[in-house]
Design a protein around this motif. Structure first.
Motif, mmCIF file in Angstrom:
data_model
loop_
_atom_site.group_PDB
_atom_site.id
_atom_site.type_symbol
_atom_site.label_atom_id
_atom_site.label_comp_id
_atom_site.label_asym_id
_atom_site.label_seq_id
_atom_site.Cartn_x
_atom_site.Cartn_y
_atom_site.Cartn_z
ATOM 1 N N ASN A 126 3.750 4.314 1.399
ATOM 2 C CA ASN A 126 3.724 5.766 1.223
ATOM 3 C C ASN A 126 2.300 6.294 1.378
ATOM 4 O OD1 ASN A 126 2.416 6.826 -1.379
ATOM 5 N ND2 ASN A 126 3.647 5.157 -2.200
ATOM 6 N N ARG A 127 2.181 7.578 1.657
ATOM 7 C CA ARG A 127 0.904 8.183 2.033
ATOM 8 C C ARG A 127 -0.194 8.005 0.982
ATOM 9 N NH1 ARG A 127 -1.232 9.689 6.919
ATOM 10 N NH2 ARG A 127 0.514 9.852 8.349
ATOM 11 N N ASP A 128 0.154 8.184 -0.284
ATOM 12 C CA ASP A 128 -0.855 8.060 -1.339
ATOM 13 C C ASP A 128 -1.435 6.650 -1.382
ATOM 14 O OD1 ASP A 128 -0.565 10.692 -2.074
ATOM 15 O OD2 ASP A 128 0.927 10.274 -3.622
ATOM 16 N N SER A 129 -0.565 5.651 -1.331
ATOM 17 C CA SER A 129 -1.028 4.264 -1.350
ATOM 18 C C SER A 129 -1.790 3.924 -0.078
ATOM 19 C CB SER A 129 0.158 3.311 -1.514
ATOM 20 O OG SER A 129 0.768 3.472 -2.780
ATOM 21 N N ALA A 130 -1.329 4.466 1.057
ATOM 22 C CA ALA A 130 -1.986 4.188 2.337
ATOM 23 C C ALA A 130 -3.440 4.656 2.318
ATOM 24 C CB ALA A 130 -1.225 4.865 3.475
ATOM 25 N N ILE A 150 -11.204 -12.187 -1.594
ATOM 26 C CA ILE A 150 -11.002 -11.394 -2.810
ATOM 27 C C ILE A 150 -10.551 -9.976 -2.456
ATOM 28 C CG2 ILE A 150 -12.177 -10.329 -4.776
ATOM 29 C CD1 ILE A 150 -13.902 -12.864 -4.948
ATOM 30 N N LEU A 151 -11.183 -9.385 -1.449
ATOM 31 C CA LEU A 151 -10.782 -8.048 -0.998
ATOM 32 C C LEU A 151 -9.332 -8.041 -0.532
ATOM 33 C CD1 LEU A 151 -13.844 -6.732 1.047
ATOM 34 C CD2 LEU A 151 -12.802 -5.625 -0.933
ATOM 35 N N PHE A 152 -8.970 -9.097 0.175
ATOM 36 C CA PHE A 152 -7.610 -9.207 0.690
ATOM 37 C C PHE A 152 -6.596 -9.280 -0.448
ATOM 38 C CE2 PHE A 152 -4.229 -12.145 2.346
ATOM 39 C CZ PHE A 152 -3.597 -11.201 3.130
ATOM 40 N N LEU A 153 -6.897 -10.054 -1.478
ATOM 41 C CA LEU A 153 -6.000 -10.150 -2.629
ATOM 42 C C LEU A 153 -5.896 -8.809 -3.352
ATOM 43 C CD1 LEU A 153 -6.875 -13.630 -4.175
ATOM 44 C CD2 LEU A 153 -5.032 -13.032 -2.606
ATOM 45 N N LYS A 154 -7.003 -8.081 -3.439
ATOM 46 C CA LYS A 154 -6.971 -6.754 -4.057
ATOM 47 C C LYS A 154 -6.067 -5.817 -3.262
ATOM 48 C CE LYS A 154 -11.501 -6.737 -6.347
ATOM 49 N NZ LYS A 154 -12.841 -6.087 -6.390
ATOM 50 N N LEU A 155 -6.148 -5.915 -1.934
ATOM 51 C CA LEU A 155 -5.300 -5.088 -1.075
ATOM 52 C C LEU A 155 -3.826 -5.380 -1.341
ATOM 53 C CD1 LEU A 155 -5.824 -4.536 2.738
ATOM 54 C CD2 LEU A 155 -3.585 -5.099 1.832
ATOM 55 N N LEU A 156 -3.470 -6.669 -1.382
ATOM 56 C CA LEU A 156 -2.079 -7.048 -1.635
ATOM 57 C C LEU A 156 -1.625 -6.579 -3.017
ATOM 58 C CD1 LEU A 156 -1.867 -10.685 -0.193
ATOM 59 C CD2 LEU A 156 -1.018 -8.577 0.835
ATOM 60 N N ASN A 157 -2.506 -6.680 -3.991
ATOM 61 C CA ASN A 157 -2.166 -6.266 -5.351
ATOM 62 C C ASN A 157 -1.868 -4.770 -5.412
ATOM 63 O OD1 ASN A 157 -1.921 -6.654 -8.253
ATOM 64 N ND2 ASN A 157 -3.875 -5.567 -8.409
ATOM 65 N N VAL A 158 -2.699 -3.964 -4.759
ATOM 66 C CA VAL A 158 -2.483 -2.512 -4.744
ATOM 67 C C VAL A 158 -1.180 -2.181 -4.021
ATOM 68 C CG1 VAL A 158 -3.348 -0.318 -3.853
ATOM 69 C CG2 VAL A 158 -4.922 -1.930 -4.917
ATOM 70 N N ALA A 159 -0.975 -2.797 -2.862
ATOM 71 C CA ALA A 159 0.238 -2.521 -2.082
ATOM 72 C C ALA A 159 1.497 -2.924 -2.838
ATOM 73 C CB ALA A 159 0.171 -3.256 -0.744
ATOM 74 N N SER A 160 1.421 -4.008 -3.601
ATOM 75 C CA SER A 160 2.599 -4.506 -4.317
ATOM 76 C C SER A 160 3.029 -3.581 -5.447
ATOM 77 C CB SER A 160 2.322 -5.907 -4.870
ATOM 78 O OG SER A 160 1.395 -5.861 -5.942
ATOM 79 N N ARG A 161 2.156 -2.674 -5.860
ATOM 80 C CA ARG A 161 2.472 -1.753 -6.955
ATOM 81 C C ARG A 161 3.018 -0.416 -6.466
ATOM 82 N NH1 ARG A 161 0.692 -3.668 -11.718
ATOM 83 N NH2 ARG A 161 -0.627 -5.528 -11.613
ATOM 84 N N ASP A 162 3.198 -0.310 -5.163
ATOM 85 C CA ASP A 162 3.774 0.899 -4.580
ATOM 86 C C ASP A 162 5.297 0.835 -4.708
ATOM 87 O OD1 ASP A 162 4.602 3.038 -3.092
ATOM 88 O OD2 ASP A 162 3.673 2.401 -1.215
ATOM 89 N N ASN A 163 5.855 1.704 -5.530
ATOM 90 C CA ASN A 163 7.306 1.706 -5.754
ATOM 91 C C ASN A 163 8.048 2.631 -4.799
ATOM 92 O OD1 ASN A 163 7.229 -0.101 -7.996
ATOM 93 N ND2 ASN A 163 6.544 1.590 -9.302
ATOM 94 N N ASN A 164 7.325 3.213 -3.847
ATOM 95 C CA ASN A 164 7.953 4.167 -2.932
ATOM 96 C C ASN A 164 7.808 3.764 -1.471
ATOM 97 O OD1 ASN A 164 8.800 6.235 -4.900
ATOM 98 N ND2 ASN A 164 6.604 6.445 -5.256
ATOM 99 N N VAL A 165 7.758 2.450 -1.227
ATOM 100 C CA VAL A 165 7.668 1.998 0.158
ATOM 101 C C VAL A 165 8.973 2.293 0.884
ATOM 102 C CG1 VAL A 165 6.015 0.178 -0.358
ATOM 103 C CG2 VAL A 165 8.464 -0.333 -0.395
#
Length: 288
Positions: A126-130, A150-165
């Motif tokens: 979704n746009r906000d997460s993007a 580490i940056l890559f894992l942070k990216l995956l962590n943020v994306a995984s918390r998007d409940n509106n994909v």
């Protein structure tokens, strides 16, 4: 749809490969590869082909493509004529098995594993997460070593918390590994495609392959990298997602109509493979 294999060379370390695309138009051949892909559109617009679906793409979009998911970004002519900067994107490629294996004994990473599983269907963030992910993706282009990982894992962590994909292709084609090259696997997949709405037992499938149940389970997983029960669940979930797009069907209709004979199991499996409940998925369709 005629999709072609595409080769991506990954390092043994497991860190993602980062590619920056600055072209007149993106690679438009529908293709698939065993590597997981994350793509952020920086410039350009057109249509994204994902398995059996076609959706528009534009600047700022972020997409996740799971293993062997056929896809292509086709730049439209108007975009090429109006844009002086052409088509730009950043893509990350990585081995999803190595990531999942590293999280095998980390309960806190269950969201990331769900994200990887859901990407089997293709995901639009979704746009906000993007907007939030953009900084991580751009920083990855200049990072290296441990900092990059580490940056890559942070990216995956943020994306995984998007409940509106948004799941792009509910009926995404199953893994092509072994399907095209092994007649037994092709026969099994064809049978499932025709009969997934009915009860399918392991003994029935094993007999179809002229194997014992135990032997068939080993054979199927070696060819497709997943268990038969996982494959059958994915096909049924894909069908349920398709039915959920039609408001005339109730949630229970979608479950029973896709081969689930128990609504509790339907909700459990749907949540497992998509990261959301059937009701949340339907609401997400309306919001997008």
């Amino acid at each position: 749809m005629n999709a072609h294999p595409y080769n991506v060379l990954l390092p043994e370390s497991g860190t993602p490969v980062v590619e920056k695309w600055n072209v007149n138009k993106f690679y438009q051949q529908i293709h698939f590869h065993k590597e997981f892909q994350i793509t952020m559109i920086q410039e350009g617009s057109g249509f994204l082909f994902v398995s059996d679906k076609v959706v528009p793409y534009e600047k700022g979009d972020v997409y996740f493509f799971g293993r062997n998911l056929p896809h292509a970004l086709k730049t439209n002519n108007e975009s090429m004529e109006n844009s002086r900067s052409g088509s730009k994107a950043i893509s990350l490629f990585f081995d999803q098995d190595k990531i999942k294996e590293s999280f095998r004994n980390v309960p806190e990473a269950y969201r990331i594993n769900k994200l990887i599983e859901s990407s089997h269907y293709g995901i639009k963030v979704n746009r906000d997460s993007a907007r939030y992910l953009t900084d991580y993706i751009e920083e990855l282009t200049t990072s290296s070593g441990l900092n990059k990982f580490i940056l890559f894992l942070k990216l995956l962590n943020v994306a995984s918390r998007d409940n509106n994909v948004m799941l792009l292709s509910p009926k995404a084609a199953p893994s092509k590994i072994g399907v095209e090259n092994d007649p037994k696997i092709a026969k099994i997949c064809a049978f499932v495609k025709d009969n997934y709405r009915d009860l399918i037992t392991l003994s029935e499938i094993a007999d179809l392959a002229h194997m014992s149940p135990t032997g068939f389970c080993r054979f199927f997983k070696s060819k497709t990298k997943k268990t038969f029960s996982q494959y059958l669940a994915e096909v049924r979930i894909g069908s349920a997602c398709e039915l959920l797009h039609d408001a005339d069907y109730s949630i229970s209709d979608c479950g029973y109509g896709s081969g689930f004979n128990n609504l509790s199991n339907f909700h459990k499996q749907f949540k497992k493979y998509t990261g959301m409940s059937p009701m949340e998925y339907r609401s997400n369709i309306n919001n997008n």
